[in-house]
Design an enzyme around this catalytic site. Structure first.
Site: not given
Length: 454
Positions: A104, A241, A243, A245
Protein backbone atom coordinates in the site's frame (compact mmCIF):
# COMPACT_ATOMS: atom_id res chain seq x y z
CA UNK A 1 4.21 -16.71 18.76
CA UNK A 2 2.57 -13.48 17.53
CA UNK A 3 -0.10 -13.62 14.85
CA UNK A 4 1.33 -13.51 11.32
CA UNK A 5 -1.66 -11.72 9.79
CA UNK A 6 -2.02 -8.04 10.65
CA UNK A 7 -4.86 -5.62 9.97
CA UNK A 8 -4.35 -5.92 6.21
CA UNK A 9 -2.80 -9.27 5.40
CA UNK A 10 0.82 -10.24 5.97
CA UNK A 11 3.12 -7.25 5.58
CA UNK A 12 6.80 -6.61 6.22
CA UNK A 13 10.23 -6.07 4.73
CA UNK A 14 10.60 -8.09 1.53
CA UNK A 15 13.32 -10.71 2.03
CA UNK A 16 13.16 -9.83 5.74
CA UNK A 17 9.93 -11.05 7.27
CA UNK A 18 8.35 -11.62 3.88
CA UNK A 19 10.52 -14.15 2.06
CA UNK A 20 9.86 -16.13 -1.09
CA UNK A 21 9.63 -19.24 1.08
CA UNK A 22 6.92 -17.69 3.27
CA UNK A 23 5.05 -16.44 0.22
CA UNK A 24 5.00 -19.94 -1.24
CA UNK A 25 3.92 -21.48 2.06
CA UNK A 26 1.11 -18.96 2.48
CA UNK A 27 -0.06 -19.71 -1.05
CA UNK A 28 0.01 -23.45 -0.37
CA UNK A 29 -1.97 -22.95 2.83
CA UNK A 30 -4.50 -20.68 1.10
CA UNK A 31 -4.88 -23.27 -1.67
CA UNK A 32 -6.31 -25.62 0.93
CA UNK A 33 -8.36 -23.22 3.05
CA UNK A 34 -9.75 -20.99 0.29
CA UNK A 35 -9.57 -23.48 -2.58
CA UNK A 36 -9.88 -27.18 -1.97
CA UNK A 37 -11.86 -26.89 1.28
CA UNK A 38 -14.48 -24.74 -0.48
CA UNK A 39 -14.61 -26.31 -3.93
CA UNK A 40 -17.32 -28.94 -4.29
CA UNK A 41 -17.60 -29.46 -8.05
CA UNK A 42 -14.48 -31.61 -8.35
CA UNK A 43 -12.73 -29.06 -10.56
CA UNK A 44 -9.45 -27.36 -9.76
CA UNK A 45 -9.88 -24.14 -7.75
CA UNK A 46 -9.12 -20.88 -9.56
CA UNK A 47 -7.27 -17.86 -8.15
CA UNK A 48 -6.54 -14.34 -9.44
CA UNK A 49 -3.08 -12.97 -8.58
CA UNK A 50 -2.14 -9.29 -8.95
CA UNK A 51 0.56 -7.00 -7.57
CA UNK A 52 1.74 -3.44 -7.37
CA UNK A 53 4.96 -2.49 -9.25
CA UNK A 54 7.47 -2.99 -6.40
CA UNK A 55 10.58 -4.83 -7.53
CA UNK A 56 10.08 -7.46 -4.82
CA UNK A 57 6.60 -8.13 -6.15
CA UNK A 58 8.16 -9.91 -9.10
CA UNK A 59 9.77 -12.71 -7.09
CA UNK A 60 6.99 -12.81 -4.48
CA UNK A 61 4.31 -13.18 -7.17
CA UNK A 62 6.36 -15.95 -8.76
CA UNK A 63 6.56 -17.70 -5.39
CA UNK A 64 2.82 -17.31 -4.77
CA UNK A 65 1.93 -18.62 -8.20
CA UNK A 66 4.31 -21.56 -7.78
CA UNK A 67 2.74 -22.36 -4.41
CA UNK A 68 -0.78 -22.21 -5.81
CA UNK A 69 -0.19 -24.16 -9.01
CA UNK A 70 1.87 -26.83 -7.26
CA UNK A 71 -1.09 -27.25 -4.89
CA UNK A 72 -3.55 -27.82 -7.71
CA UNK A 73 -4.90 -24.30 -8.19
CA UNK A 74 -5.30 -22.69 -11.61
CA UNK A 75 -3.77 -19.21 -11.57
CA UNK A 76 -4.89 -16.15 -13.53
CA UNK A 77 -1.95 -13.74 -13.48
CA UNK A 78 -3.43 -10.21 -13.72
CA UNK A 79 -0.05 -8.45 -13.52
CA UNK A 80 0.22 -4.93 -12.07
CA UNK A 81 -3.22 -3.70 -10.98
CA UNK A 82 -4.78 -1.88 -8.01
CA UNK A 83 -5.94 -3.88 -5.00
CA UNK A 84 -9.63 -3.10 -5.69
CA UNK A 85 -9.17 -4.32 -9.27
CA UNK A 86 -7.96 -7.67 -7.95
CA UNK A 87 -10.99 -7.89 -5.66
CA UNK A 88 -13.35 -6.99 -8.50
CA UNK A 89 -11.80 -9.54 -10.86
CA UNK A 90 -12.19 -12.36 -8.34
CA UNK A 91 -15.92 -11.70 -8.43
CA UNK A 92 -16.09 -11.01 -12.17
CA UNK A 93 -14.27 -14.22 -13.04
CA UNK A 94 -16.17 -16.14 -10.34
CA UNK A 95 -12.79 -17.33 -9.06
CA UNK A 96 -12.49 -19.14 -5.75
CA UNK A 97 -10.14 -16.55 -4.25
CA UNK A 98 -7.57 -13.90 -5.03
CA UNK A 99 -4.10 -12.81 -3.92
CA UNK A 100 -2.78 -9.24 -3.95
CA UNK A 101 0.88 -8.42 -3.38
CA UNK A 102 1.30 -4.87 -2.10
CA UNK A 103 2.38 -2.83 0.91
CA UNK A 104 0.00 0.00 0.00
CA UNK A 105 1.45 3.37 1.12
CA UNK A 106 4.61 1.83 2.64
CA UNK A 107 8.04 2.50 1.07
CA UNK A 108 9.38 0.28 -1.72
CA UNK A 109 11.46 -2.16 0.41
CA UNK A 110 8.26 -3.40 2.12
CA UNK A 111 5.67 -5.69 0.60
CA UNK A 112 2.60 -7.60 1.65
CA UNK A 113 0.28 -10.46 0.79
CA UNK A 114 -3.47 -10.21 1.24
CA UNK A 115 -6.14 -12.67 0.25
CA UNK A 116 -9.68 -12.22 -1.03
CA UNK A 117 -12.36 -14.86 -0.66
CA UNK A 118 -14.93 -15.74 -3.34
CA UNK A 119 -16.75 -12.62 -4.46
CA UNK A 120 -13.72 -10.44 -3.75
CA UNK A 121 -14.45 -10.22 -0.02
CA UNK A 122 -11.78 -9.55 2.61
CA UNK A 123 -11.13 -12.44 4.95
CA UNK A 124 -12.49 -12.52 8.49
CA UNK A 125 -10.03 -13.24 11.31
CA UNK A 126 -11.04 -16.88 11.67
CA UNK A 127 -10.24 -17.65 8.01
CA UNK A 128 -6.86 -15.93 8.31
CA UNK A 129 -6.24 -18.00 11.43
CA UNK A 130 -7.11 -21.15 9.47
CA UNK A 131 -4.55 -20.24 6.79
CA UNK A 132 -1.96 -19.60 9.48
CA UNK A 133 -2.74 -22.96 11.12
CA UNK A 134 -2.41 -24.70 7.76
CA UNK A 135 1.18 -23.41 7.42
CA UNK A 136 2.36 -26.13 9.76
CA UNK A 137 0.79 -28.94 7.75
CA UNK A 138 1.88 -30.84 4.66
CA UNK A 139 0.71 -29.01 1.49
CA UNK A 140 -1.32 -30.54 -1.31
CA UNK A 141 1.01 -32.14 -3.87
CA UNK A 142 -0.97 -33.28 -6.92
CA UNK A 143 0.83 -34.81 -9.88
CA UNK A 144 0.30 -35.14 -13.61
CA UNK A 145 -2.84 -33.55 -14.98
CA UNK A 146 -3.95 -32.43 -11.51
CA UNK A 147 -1.32 -29.72 -11.05
CA UNK A 148 -2.58 -26.17 -11.48
CA UNK A 149 -1.92 -24.16 -14.62
CA UNK A 150 -0.75 -20.52 -14.82
CA UNK A 151 -2.09 -18.24 -17.52
CA UNK A 152 -1.92 -14.52 -18.19
CA UNK A 153 -5.19 -12.73 -17.41
CA UNK A 154 -4.86 -10.70 -20.60
CA UNK A 155 -8.03 -8.59 -20.38
CA UNK A 156 -7.92 -7.98 -16.62
CA UNK A 157 -7.32 -4.20 -16.86
CA UNK A 158 -9.93 -3.76 -19.59
CA UNK A 159 -12.58 -5.54 -17.52
CA UNK A 160 -11.85 -3.31 -14.55
CA UNK A 161 -11.95 -0.11 -16.61
CA UNK A 162 -15.26 -1.04 -18.25
CA UNK A 163 -16.68 -1.76 -14.81
CA UNK A 164 -15.56 1.64 -13.47
CA UNK A 165 -16.98 3.54 -16.45
CA UNK A 166 -20.32 1.83 -15.87
CA UNK A 167 -20.62 3.39 -12.41
CA UNK A 168 -20.53 7.02 -13.56
CA UNK A 169 -23.65 9.17 -13.13
CA UNK A 170 -22.15 11.79 -15.46
CA UNK A 171 -19.27 11.80 -17.93
CA UNK A 172 -16.34 14.13 -17.31
CA UNK A 173 -16.18 16.19 -20.52
CA UNK A 174 -15.10 19.74 -19.77
CA UNK A 175 -13.11 18.83 -16.66
CA UNK A 176 -9.33 19.04 -16.36
CA UNK A 177 -8.07 16.56 -13.78
CA UNK A 178 -4.55 16.02 -12.46
CA UNK A 179 -3.85 12.43 -11.37
CA UNK A 180 -1.02 11.48 -9.01
CA UNK A 181 -0.59 7.72 -9.22
CA UNK A 182 2.20 7.45 -6.57
CA UNK A 183 4.34 5.54 -9.11
CA UNK A 184 2.09 2.68 -8.07
CA UNK A 185 -0.47 0.15 -9.22
CA UNK A 186 -2.84 2.72 -10.73
CA UNK A 187 -0.22 4.22 -13.06
CA UNK A 188 -1.74 2.54 -16.09
CA UNK A 189 -5.46 2.17 -15.44
CA UNK A 190 -6.31 5.41 -13.62
CA UNK A 191 -5.18 7.78 -16.41
CA UNK A 192 -6.84 5.52 -18.96
CA UNK A 193 -10.24 5.41 -17.26
CA UNK A 194 -10.33 9.17 -16.64
CA UNK A 195 -9.51 9.77 -20.32
CA UNK A 196 -12.15 7.25 -21.39
CA UNK A 197 -14.63 9.11 -19.16
CA UNK A 198 -13.97 12.28 -21.16
CA UNK A 199 -11.69 14.25 -18.84
CA UNK A 200 -8.68 16.29 -19.93
CA UNK A 201 -6.02 14.48 -17.92
CA UNK A 202 -2.62 15.61 -16.62
CA UNK A 203 -0.62 12.78 -15.06
CA UNK A 204 2.17 12.87 -12.47
CA UNK A 205 3.73 10.08 -10.44
CA UNK A 206 3.00 7.44 -13.07
CA UNK A 207 6.49 6.20 -13.99
CA UNK A 208 7.06 3.23 -11.70
CA UNK A 209 10.53 1.67 -11.79
CA UNK A 210 9.97 -0.82 -8.97
CA UNK A 211 11.80 1.31 -6.43
CA UNK A 212 10.06 4.71 -6.45
CA UNK A 213 6.56 3.76 -5.28
CA UNK A 214 5.15 6.40 -2.88
CA UNK A 215 8.45 8.30 -3.02
CA UNK A 216 7.56 11.95 -2.57
CA UNK A 217 4.27 11.56 -4.44
CA UNK A 218 0.81 10.10 -3.97
CA UNK A 219 -1.72 10.46 -1.17
CA UNK A 220 0.99 10.62 1.50
CA UNK A 221 2.81 13.52 -0.22
CA UNK A 222 0.26 15.93 -1.68
CA UNK A 223 2.69 18.79 -2.41
CA UNK A 224 3.42 17.85 -6.05
CA UNK A 225 -0.29 17.38 -6.78
CA UNK A 226 -1.20 20.76 -5.28
CA UNK A 227 1.47 22.46 -7.39
CA UNK A 228 0.39 20.66 -10.57
CA UNK A 229 -3.30 21.50 -10.13
CA UNK A 230 -2.56 25.21 -9.75
CA UNK A 231 0.06 25.21 -12.52
CA UNK A 232 -2.23 23.57 -15.07
CA UNK A 233 -5.38 25.41 -14.02
CA UNK A 234 -7.11 22.10 -13.35
CA UNK A 235 -10.56 21.71 -11.83
CA UNK A 236 -9.31 19.17 -9.31
CA UNK A 237 -6.56 16.70 -8.51
CA UNK A 238 -6.78 13.08 -7.37
CA UNK A 239 -4.04 11.28 -5.44
CA UNK A 240 -3.76 7.53 -5.03
CA UNK A 241 -1.55 5.49 -2.74
CA UNK A 242 0.67 2.64 -3.90
CA UNK A 243 -2.08 0.08 -4.42
CA UNK A 244 -4.83 2.64 -5.19
CA UNK A 245 -7.29 1.48 -2.57
CA UNK A 246 -7.63 5.04 -1.32
CA UNK A 247 -7.97 8.54 -2.70
CA UNK A 248 -7.37 12.07 -1.46
CA UNK A 249 -8.18 15.12 -3.55
CA UNK A 250 -7.14 18.73 -4.16
CA UNK A 251 -9.47 21.54 -5.25
CA UNK A 252 -8.69 24.05 -8.00
CA UNK A 253 -6.91 26.35 -5.53
CA UNK A 254 -4.64 23.56 -4.26
CA UNK A 255 -6.50 22.95 -1.00
CA UNK A 256 -6.56 19.38 0.34
CA UNK A 257 -9.88 17.54 0.39
CA UNK A 258 -9.56 14.61 2.78
CA UNK A 259 -11.52 11.40 3.16
CA UNK A 260 -14.10 12.92 5.50
CA UNK A 261 -14.86 15.73 3.06
CA UNK A 262 -15.04 13.26 0.17
CA UNK A 263 -17.49 11.10 2.13
CA UNK A 264 -19.60 14.17 2.96
CA UNK A 265 -19.84 15.14 -0.72
CA UNK A 266 -20.72 11.63 -1.85
CA UNK A 267 -23.15 10.91 0.99
CA UNK A 268 -25.06 14.11 0.27
CA UNK A 269 -25.12 13.29 -3.45
CA UNK A 270 -26.39 9.76 -2.88
CA UNK A 271 -29.08 10.99 -0.48
CA UNK A 272 -30.25 13.59 -2.99
CA UNK A 273 -30.47 10.86 -5.63
CA UNK A 274 -32.39 8.61 -3.23
CA UNK A 275 -29.62 6.02 -3.29
CA UNK A 276 -28.06 6.24 0.21
CA UNK A 277 -29.22 3.11 2.03
CA UNK A 278 -31.22 4.11 5.13
CA UNK A 279 -29.56 7.54 4.91
CA UNK A 280 -26.58 6.14 6.81
CA UNK A 281 -22.83 6.58 6.31
CA UNK A 282 -20.37 4.22 8.01
CA UNK A 283 -17.18 5.90 9.29
CA UNK A 284 -14.55 5.27 11.96
CA UNK A 285 -14.19 6.99 15.33
CA UNK A 286 -11.34 9.03 13.83
CA UNK A 287 -13.60 10.91 11.41
CA UNK A 288 -13.88 14.61 12.19
CA UNK A 289 -16.87 15.70 14.24
CA UNK A 290 -17.58 18.22 11.51
CA UNK A 291 -18.61 15.32 9.27
CA UNK A 292 -21.23 14.16 11.76
CA UNK A 293 -22.56 17.69 12.25
CA UNK A 294 -22.84 18.40 8.51
CA UNK A 295 -24.58 15.13 7.74
CA UNK A 296 -26.91 15.33 10.72
CA UNK A 297 -28.18 18.66 9.43
CA UNK A 298 -28.89 16.93 6.09
CA UNK A 299 -30.76 14.04 7.71
CA UNK A 300 -27.92 11.53 7.42
CA UNK A 301 -26.74 9.42 10.38
CA UNK A 302 -23.27 7.98 10.95
CA UNK A 303 -22.53 4.47 12.19
CA UNK A 304 -19.12 4.58 13.91
CA UNK A 305 -16.62 1.71 13.90
CA UNK A 306 -13.10 1.05 15.12
CA UNK A 307 -10.17 2.30 13.06
CA UNK A 308 -9.52 0.24 9.93
CA UNK A 309 -11.39 -0.26 6.67
CA UNK A 310 -12.07 -3.91 7.57
CA UNK A 311 -14.29 -2.74 10.45
CA UNK A 312 -16.07 -0.30 8.15
CA UNK A 313 -16.68 -3.17 5.73
CA UNK A 314 -18.02 -5.43 8.47
CA UNK A 315 -20.51 -2.80 9.62
CA UNK A 316 -21.57 -2.12 6.05
CA UNK A 317 -22.15 -5.82 5.39
CA UNK A 318 -24.01 -6.34 8.66
CA UNK A 319 -26.34 -3.40 8.06
CA UNK A 320 -26.57 -3.56 4.29
CA UNK A 321 -25.22 0.01 4.00
CA UNK A 322 -23.72 1.15 0.70
CA UNK A 323 -21.27 3.96 1.61
CA UNK A 324 -18.51 4.06 4.18
CA UNK A 325 -14.88 4.92 4.66
CA UNK A 326 -12.07 6.56 6.57
CA UNK A 327 -10.54 10.00 6.93
CA UNK A 328 -7.42 8.60 5.23
CA UNK A 329 -9.31 8.21 1.95
CA UNK A 330 -10.48 4.59 1.99
CA UNK A 331 -13.98 5.02 0.60
CA UNK A 332 -16.18 1.99 -0.01
CA UNK A 333 -19.12 1.94 -2.42
CA UNK A 334 -20.63 -1.46 -1.78
CA UNK A 335 -22.93 -1.06 -4.80
CA UNK A 336 -19.83 -1.28 -7.01
CA UNK A 337 -16.93 -2.63 -4.93
CA UNK A 338 -16.07 -4.96 -2.07
CA UNK A 339 -13.19 -2.87 -0.77
CA UNK A 340 -11.90 0.70 -0.81
CA UNK A 341 -11.25 1.83 -4.38
CA UNK A 342 -9.29 5.03 -4.97
CA UNK A 343 -9.88 5.12 -8.73
CA UNK A 344 -13.63 4.62 -8.30
CA UNK A 345 -13.72 7.29 -5.58
CA UNK A 346 -11.84 9.79 -7.72
CA UNK A 347 -14.19 9.18 -10.64
CA UNK A 348 -17.30 9.60 -8.49
CA UNK A 349 -15.92 12.80 -6.97
CA UNK A 350 -15.10 14.27 -10.39
CA UNK A 351 -18.54 13.22 -11.62
CA UNK A 352 -20.15 15.30 -8.87
CA UNK A 353 -18.22 18.36 -10.04
CA UNK A 354 -19.42 17.70 -13.60
CA UNK A 355 -22.98 16.89 -12.55
CA UNK A 356 -23.54 19.89 -10.28
CA UNK A 357 -21.44 22.46 -12.11
CA UNK A 358 -20.00 23.42 -8.73
CA UNK A 359 -16.30 23.50 -7.93
CA UNK A 360 -14.79 20.91 -5.62
CA UNK A 361 -14.03 23.72 -3.17
CA UNK A 362 -17.69 24.66 -3.05
CA UNK A 363 -18.81 21.05 -2.70
CA UNK A 364 -16.36 20.38 0.13
CA UNK A 365 -17.59 23.47 2.02
CA UNK A 366 -20.70 21.45 2.93
CA UNK A 367 -18.56 20.20 5.83
CA UNK A 368 -16.60 22.41 8.23
CA UNK A 369 -13.66 20.54 9.75
CA UNK A 370 -13.23 21.17 13.45
CA UNK A 371 -9.65 21.74 14.67
CA UNK A 372 -8.23 18.36 15.67
CA UNK A 373 -5.10 17.58 17.67
CA UNK A 374 -3.64 14.20 18.60
CA UNK A 375 -0.82 13.48 21.06
CA UNK A 376 0.83 10.06 21.37
CA UNK A 377 1.58 9.41 25.05
CA UNK A 378 4.42 6.86 25.13
CA UNK A 379 5.64 4.37 27.74
CA UNK A 380 2.28 3.88 29.44
CA UNK A 381 0.20 0.91 30.53
CA UNK A 382 -2.26 1.14 27.65
CA UNK A 383 -4.37 -1.73 29.04
CA UNK A 384 -5.60 0.54 31.87
CA UNK A 385 -6.61 3.45 29.63
CA UNK A 386 -10.27 2.45 29.72
CA UNK A 387 -10.43 1.57 33.43
CA UNK A 388 -8.30 4.09 35.35
CA UNK A 389 -10.53 6.35 37.47
CA UNK A 390 -8.28 9.41 37.25
CA UNK A 391 -8.18 9.21 33.46
CA UNK A 392 -11.95 8.71 33.31
CA UNK A 393 -12.54 11.78 35.51
CA UNK A 394 -10.27 13.93 33.34
CA UNK A 395 -12.02 12.77 30.17
CA UNK A 396 -15.45 13.44 31.68
CA UNK A 397 -14.40 16.98 32.68
CA UNK A 398 -13.06 17.64 29.18
CA UNK A 399 -16.23 16.35 27.54
CA UNK A 400 -18.35 18.50 29.86
CA UNK A 401 -16.39 21.59 28.87
CA UNK A 402 -16.58 20.83 25.16
CA UNK A 403 -20.27 19.94 25.13
CA UNK A 404 -21.50 19.48 21.57
CA UNK A 405 -18.76 21.72 20.17
CA UNK A 406 -16.05 19.04 20.38
CA UNK A 407 -15.11 15.57 21.54
CA UNK A 408 -12.40 13.48 23.18
CA UNK A 409 -11.02 10.13 22.05
CA UNK A 410 -8.48 7.97 23.90
CA UNK A 411 -7.23 5.07 21.80
CA UNK A 412 -4.59 2.55 22.89
CA UNK A 413 -2.18 1.63 20.10
CA UNK A 414 -2.53 -1.87 18.77
CA UNK A 415 1.22 -2.37 18.37
CA UNK A 416 3.05 0.03 20.72
CA UNK A 417 3.05 0.94 24.43
CA UNK A 418 1.26 4.22 23.88
CA UNK A 419 -2.15 5.84 24.11
CA UNK A 420 -3.37 8.27 21.47
CA UNK A 421 -5.17 11.29 22.93
CA UNK A 422 -7.29 13.10 20.35
CA UNK A 423 -9.32 16.25 20.98
CA UNK A 424 -11.57 18.22 18.63
CA UNK A 425 -12.84 21.65 19.57
CA UNK A 426 -14.34 24.77 18.06
CA UNK A 427 -10.88 26.40 17.93
CA UNK A 428 -7.30 25.10 17.94
CA UNK A 429 -6.38 26.93 21.16
CA UNK A 430 -9.05 25.02 23.10
CA UNK A 431 -8.16 21.74 21.41
CA UNK A 432 -4.48 22.19 22.26
CA UNK A 433 -5.13 23.15 25.90
CA UNK A 434 -7.47 20.23 26.58
CA UNK A 435 -5.38 17.70 24.63
CA UNK A 436 -2.16 18.61 26.44
CA UNK A 437 -3.95 18.47 29.79
CA UNK A 438 -5.38 15.03 29.11
CA UNK A 439 -2.03 13.77 27.83
CA UNK A 440 -0.41 14.87 31.09
CA UNK A 441 -3.04 13.00 33.11
CA UNK A 442 -2.57 9.85 31.01
CA UNK A 443 1.21 10.04 31.49
CA UNK A 444 0.87 10.60 35.25
CA UNK A 445 -1.73 7.89 35.83
CA UNK A 446 -0.56 5.21 33.37
CA UNK A 447 3.15 5.87 32.97
CA UNK A 448 5.63 3.01 33.35
CA UNK A 449 9.43 2.94 32.98
CA UNK A 450 10.35 2.71 29.28
CA UNK A 451 12.27 -0.53 29.80
CA UNK A 452 9.06 -2.12 31.19
CA UNK A 453 6.71 -0.86 28.49
CA UNK A 454 5.34 -3.56 26.20
Amino acid sequence: MSRLFGTDGVRGLANGLLTAELAMQLAQAAAVVLGHDRTTDGKRPRAVVARDPRASGEFLAAAVEAGLSSSGVDVYDAGVLPTPAAAYLVADLDADFGVMLSASHNPAPDNGIKFFARGGQKLPDDVEDAIEAQLGKEPQRPVGADVGRIQRFSDAEDRYIVHLLGTLPKRLEGLKVVLDCAHGAASGCSPQVFKDAGADVVVIGAEPDGLNINEGVGSTHLGPLKEAVVKHGADLGVAHDGDADRCLAVDHEGNEVDGDQIMAILALALKEAGKLKDNILVATVMSNLGLKIALREAGISIRETGVGDRYVLEEMRDGGYNLGGEQSGHVIFSDYATTGDGVLTGLQLAAQVALTGRSLKELSSAMTKLPQLMINVKDVDKARAATDEGVAEAVAAAELELGETGRVLLRPSGTEALVRVMVEAADMETAERICKGLAAVVKERLGVPSEMAV
